[in-house]
Design a protein around this motif. Sequence first.
Motif, PDB file in Angstrom:
ATOM      1  N   HIS A   1     -12.217  26.074  28.700  1.00 34.29           N
ATOM      2  CA  HIS A   1     -13.553  25.479  28.628  1.00 34.29           C
ATOM      3  C   HIS A   1     -14.201  25.531  30.006  1.00 34.29           C
ATOM      4  CE1 HIS A   1     -12.281  24.004  24.741  1.00 34.29           C
ATOM      5  NE2 HIS A   1     -11.177  23.567  25.330  1.00 34.29           N
TER       6      HIS A   1
ATOM      7  N   GLU B   1     -12.416  18.369  23.431  1.00 36.04           N
ATOM      8  CA  GLU B   1     -13.248  17.211  23.122  1.00 36.04           C
ATOM      9  C   GLU B   1     -13.970  16.689  24.373  1.00 36.04           C
ATOM     10  OE1 GLU B   1     -11.769  13.409  21.026  1.00 36.04           O
ATOM     11  OE2 GLU B   1     -10.894  15.114  19.933  1.00 36.04           O
TER      12      GLU B   1
ATOM     13  N   THR C   1     -16.888  18.889  25.193  1.00 32.73           N
ATOM     14  CA  THR C   1     -18.034  18.567  24.328  1.00 32.73           C
ATOM     15  C   THR C   1     -18.754  17.323  24.839  1.00 32.73           C
ATOM     16  OG1 THR C   1     -16.812  19.474  22.473  1.00 32.73           O
ATOM     17  CG2 THR C   1     -18.704  18.092  21.933  1.00 32.73           C
TER      18      THR C   1
END
Length: 384
Positions: free
Chosen positions: A53, A207, A210
């Motif tokens: 990410h 998560e 995000t």
Amino acid sequence: MSQQTAIQVLKPKFHIEECLAQVRECLERGWTGAGFKTVELEEQWKTYTGHSHACYLNSNTAGLHLAVRLLKRRYGWQDGDEIISTPITFISSNHAILYENLRPCFADVDEYLCLDPEDVERKINARTRAVLFVGYGGRVGRLERILEICRRHGLRLILDAAHMSGTRVKGVFPGTWEGVDVAVYSYQAVKNLPTGDSGMVCFAEGELDTECRREAWLGINKDTYSRSSNSGTYKWKYDVETVGFKYNGNAIMAAIALGQLPYLDEENAYRRTLVKRYDQRLSSNPRVQIIGAPYAEECAYHIYEILVPDREALLARLAKENIYGGVHYRDNTEYAMYAYGQGSCPRAHELSQHLLTLPLHLYLTLEDVDRIAAIVNQAVKEDL
Ligand SMILES: *Cc1c(COP(=O)(O)O)cnc(C)c1O
């Protein structure tokens, strides 16, 4: 005064045509904000580093803040809980901890000027929640040992990778190692991948990535780009679930990063050539201490620093020759904000009195390094 042009301590080199071509695309398309080029940069950074990410922000400082904030929320830390950190860093690292009402607990540094695993372990107490490790000068220091300590004590690890754009260990980016919860890179104006100001925060957990995107965009649960680009109509209905920040990166800065990124590895290799030459020229002088690096052949050196008996005299002498050194960094416990830590890191305090940064950048030649090293060797001999 020397006739030669001034040599600065840091000087970014831009691939101007490539950067302008990337910026031109933004201007022609009429998209200079978040999205478009920022998405392209995130994808390229993930490919380049191996991170799962990557969220592009307007600075590393913003990234460190969100790293601390989201881990605090995720793991239920309380105000006043502690994060073990280094006093030898740019203050962003420690401010990020204070932003979230946590407390930097200072641990001493090792010979690489990175956190010393033994002192980290000594500083762990009932309120310790995480370690913030700075890859000083691009070095990885003893991060592996510290990760092992974190595992044993159930602590999270935040990597301030501001200096580490391009640093690898056996071909792998240390920020992607198991146990690193988040790595934060800086693309500030003089870093190894310079833009104007920006940075990348890379969470291990999807998560948190995000959540990070939402927090970096005022808490809005859809970004402008996905609201406008996926269909003909601009979706104006969004919800706001948290009080977020305006921390997003923009397409113009991303465009510059995209112009620079293809050159990063070869530029880091050149930095290593310069460092090796400095080391060769200075290592025979017993009064100049050079700072080594583990896995030096894969280190993205950001700065070249030495320890000398009289730093002020040497800085003045270099300035007379139109060569400008610097100091990275003052022991943070000398600042009023962090004075409570005074005396807790004797080695860091002692070293920071003698630390001097010599010029290291891509406009420097091996002959420049020879000349600078000769002046250093001469000056340090004279101050006996
Ligand atoms: C430059 C730097 C930062 C801050 O980076 P910005 O992108 O300017 O916010 C943080 N930590 C270290 C060690 C740095 O050198």
